[in-house]
Scaffold this motif. Structure first.
Motif, mmCIF file in Angstrom:
data_model
loop_
_atom_site.group_PDB
_atom_site.id
_atom_site.type_symbol
_atom_site.label_atom_id
_atom_site.label_comp_id
_atom_site.label_asym_id
_atom_site.label_seq_id
_atom_site.Cartn_x
_atom_site.Cartn_y
_atom_site.Cartn_z
ATOM 1 N N LEU A 25 -1.247 16.456 2.877
ATOM 2 C CA LEU A 25 -1.008 15.144 2.267
ATOM 3 C C LEU A 25 -2.227 14.642 1.504
ATOM 4 O O LEU A 25 -2.107 13.834 0.583
ATOM 5 C CB LEU A 25 -0.611 14.136 3.350
ATOM 6 N N GLN A 26 -3.406 15.130 1.872
ATOM 7 C CA GLN A 26 -4.623 14.723 1.174
ATOM 8 C C GLN A 26 -4.605 15.114 -0.299
ATOM 9 O O GLN A 26 -5.337 14.543 -1.108
ATOM 10 C CB GLN A 26 -5.856 15.352 1.849
ATOM 11 N N SER A 27 -3.756 16.079 -0.646
ATOM 12 C CA SER A 27 -3.778 16.625 -2.012
ATOM 13 C C SER A 27 -2.799 15.942 -2.958
ATOM 14 O O SER A 27 -2.814 16.224 -4.154
ATOM 15 C CB SER A 27 -3.457 18.124 -1.971
ATOM 16 N N ILE A 28 -1.941 15.061 -2.447
ATOM 17 C CA ILE A 28 -0.890 14.530 -3.310
ATOM 18 C C ILE A 28 -1.365 13.314 -4.106
ATOM 19 O O ILE A 28 -2.334 12.650 -3.739
ATOM 20 C CB ILE A 28 0.371 14.155 -2.504
ATOM 21 N N THR A 29 -0.651 13.036 -5.180
ATOM 22 C CA THR A 29 -0.864 11.810 -5.958
ATOM 23 C C THR A 29 0.478 11.101 -6.086
ATOM 24 O O THR A 29 1.531 11.731 -6.094
ATOM 25 C CB THR A 29 -1.404 12.120 -7.362
ATOM 26 N N LEU A 30 0.407 9.773 -6.173
ATOM 27 C CA LEU A 30 1.611 8.961 -6.300
ATOM 28 C C LEU A 30 1.589 8.289 -7.662
ATOM 29 O O LEU A 30 0.715 7.472 -7.946
ATOM 30 C CB LEU A 30 1.672 7.914 -5.183
ATOM 31 N N ASN A 31 2.571 8.625 -8.499
ATOM 32 C CA ASN A 31 2.557 8.126 -9.870
ATOM 33 C C ASN A 31 3.768 7.273 -10.233
ATOM 34 O O ASN A 31 3.737 6.563 -11.230
ATOM 35 C CB ASN A 31 2.499 9.318 -10.850
ATOM 36 N N GLY A 32 4.838 7.322 -9.441
ATOM 37 C CA GLY A 32 6.077 6.675 -9.850
ATOM 38 C C GLY A 32 6.372 5.366 -9.152
ATOM 39 O O GLY A 32 7.527 5.008 -8.970
ATOM 40 N N LEU A 33 5.329 4.643 -8.738
ATOM 41 C CA LEU A 33 5.530 3.376 -8.038
ATOM 42 C C LEU A 33 5.400 2.237 -9.050
ATOM 43 O O LEU A 33 4.298 1.856 -9.449
ATOM 44 C CB LEU A 33 4.496 3.238 -6.913
ATOM 45 N N ASP A 34 6.548 1.669 -9.443
ATOM 46 C CA ASP A 34 6.577 0.692 -10.526
ATOM 47 C C ASP A 34 6.649 -0.736 -9.989
ATOM 48 O O ASP A 34 6.518 -0.981 -8.783
ATOM 49 C CB ASP A 34 7.756 0.975 -11.450
ATOM 50 N N ASP A 35 6.904 -1.693 -10.886
ATOM 51 C CA ASP A 35 6.943 -3.101 -10.507
ATOM 52 C C ASP A 35 8.044 -3.391 -9.491
ATOM 53 O O ASP A 35 7.877 -4.250 -8.614
ATOM 54 C CB ASP A 35 7.148 -3.983 -11.744
ATOM 55 N N THR A 36 9.165 -2.686 -9.610
ATOM 56 C CA THR A 36 10.253 -2.877 -8.645
ATOM 57 C C THR A 36 9.787 -2.513 -7.241
ATOM 58 O O THR A 36 10.095 -3.202 -6.255
ATOM 59 C CB THR A 36 11.472 -2.019 -9.028
ATOM 60 N N PHE A 37 9.027 -1.426 -7.153
ATOM 61 C CA PHE A 37 8.502 -1.022 -5.857
ATOM 62 C C PHE A 37 7.489 -2.044 -5.332
ATOM 63 O O PHE A 37 7.498 -2.383 -4.150
ATOM 64 C CB PHE A 37 7.844 0.356 -5.954
ATOM 65 N N TYR A 38 6.615 -2.520 -6.203
ATOM 66 C CA TYR A 38 5.629 -3.513 -5.767
ATOM 67 C C TYR A 38 6.306 -4.767 -5.225
ATOM 68 O O TYR A 38 5.852 -5.381 -4.251
ATOM 69 C CB TYR A 38 4.703 -3.900 -6.923
#
Length: 386
Positions: A25-38
């Protein structure tokens, strides 16, 4: 597209198969968290704050948690196919007359209490998970499948009758367990950045920890129950809540097909974000459900204690019995008298008083001998369990 892991060839020739080895899990990146998620995160955080305030202010919160642990144990076991009801678990003779289905749920309750107590002495680590697993499987179905020990053979997940070659999913091979679990333990205990916005957010980390544990599937049996218990252990250790009042099994049971599909989607496509959204939605729904149940139980308690006060000289024993039925909402007069240190006749009179107030009602189950149920209370707890 990032990879959540890769298929690793095992054995050779006709016996050849492929196991899945997850990326750390240390190697992953999260890129698809948009305003709806926030916005969803903000709503969830608000609801958790409301639940935490209720948890710290309500005098009988420990009682609520005790009841919800039982409900969580039941729902988590039902996801695995256990056939039991809440009334089975709350039966006053459950320990004495328990069948295998009830025994599995009783063991889960014991495992939850053990793990939360042990968490005060150990960090959330692989050792704690192994010890808790030993409690979970002791003496029940799966008791022959190495309770408290990580598997030394290959397992797989699929419908009944599936083989390792037709399985829906094949977790890591036994020789790959140790490094995968070491990576998971480091991720649990290190504040490793995932994105600038959510470097150490415990809700997102809880989602990823649960996914990774289910993917590793380190035990021969009980992985699902342990993976769900791991969620509450992590959130408690991170002090997101002052009391362990948040349990996710109800949401996962109601959305079971979607739950499994979303876990599979991470493995197939590396789409961690869609899994995190689902998980956070589950936390939000679960928190709202807990808040509603607390409010209903509190209102019921206030209403009934007021009516009991009207009993005059009989109110003292009736209050004692009422406190007892909040902990044990299905009672048998003889056992109740023994537990409360009352004579049978005194306990029976108190039961009659609460029955006259319609707080207690005789059970319709002919198997029970002179048993009574706190039905209004049970109606709150039974929600989504049947």
């Amino acid at each position: 597209m990032q990879l959540a892991g890769y298929l690793k060839a095992q054995l050779s020739g006709e016996a050849r198969y492929f196991s899945f080895l997850p990326s750390p899990l240390q190697s992953i990146t999260l890129n698809g968290l948009d305003d709806t998620f926030y916005f969803l995160m903000a709503q969830t955080r608000h609801q958790i704050g409301v639940l935490d305030v209720l948890s710290s202010r309500i005098p009988n919160m420990d009682l609520f948690i005790s009841m919800y642990v039982r409900k969580e144990a039941l729902l988590s076991s039902q996801i695995e196919g256990t056939q039991a009801t809440l009334d089975d678990i709350l039966d006053p003779q459950a320990e004495r007359n328990r069948n295998l289905n009830v025994a599995e749920v009783i063991n889960y309750i014991k495992a939850v209490h053990f793990a939360l107590d042990r968490l005060g002495k150990l960090p959330l680590c692989i050792r704690l998970l192994r010890e808790t697993h030993g409690i979970l499987l002791a003496g029940n179905r799966g008791g022959e499948k190495a309770p408290g020990e990580f598997r030394r053979t290959q397992n797989w997940i699929g419908p009944g009758g599936s083989t390792i070659k037709t399985a829906s999913f094949v977790p890591p091979a036994p020789e790959d367990l140790a490094p995968a679990l070491d990576d998971l333990e480091r991720f649990i205990n290190d504040d490793i950045p995932l994105t600038a916005e959510f470097a150490v957010d415990p809700l997102i980390k809880a989602a990823l920890i649960h996914y990774q544990f289910e993917t590793i599937h380190p035990f021969l049996d009980g992985n699902g129950r342990m993976g769900r218990l791991l969620i509450i252990l992590y959130l408690c250790e991170k002090k997101l809540l002052s009391k362990p009042a948040l349990y996710l099994s109800c949401f996962l049971k109601q959305n079971q097909a979607e739950y499994y599909n979303r876990l599979s989607e991470v493995r197939r496509r590396g789409s961690y974000e869609q899994w995190i959204r689902f998980f956070i939605r589950g936390i939000k729904d679960t928190t709202e459900d807990a808040i509603g149940a607390i409010e209903q139980m509190t209102a019921l308690r206030e209403w009934n204690t007021g009516r009991i006060a009207s009993l005059g000289r009989s109110a003292k024993t009736a209050r004692k019995l009422y406190a007892y039925i909040e902990r044990n909402p299905i009672i048998e007069i003889g056992k109740t008298a023994e537990d409360l240190g009352l004579s049978f006749n005194t306990a029976a009179k108190a039961v009659n008083h609460l029955t006259a107030l319609n707080i207690l009602r005789p059970t319709a189950d002919a198997k029970r001998n002179r048993c009574f149920a706190y039905e209004d209370y049970l109606a709150i707890l039974r929600k989504d369990t049947e």
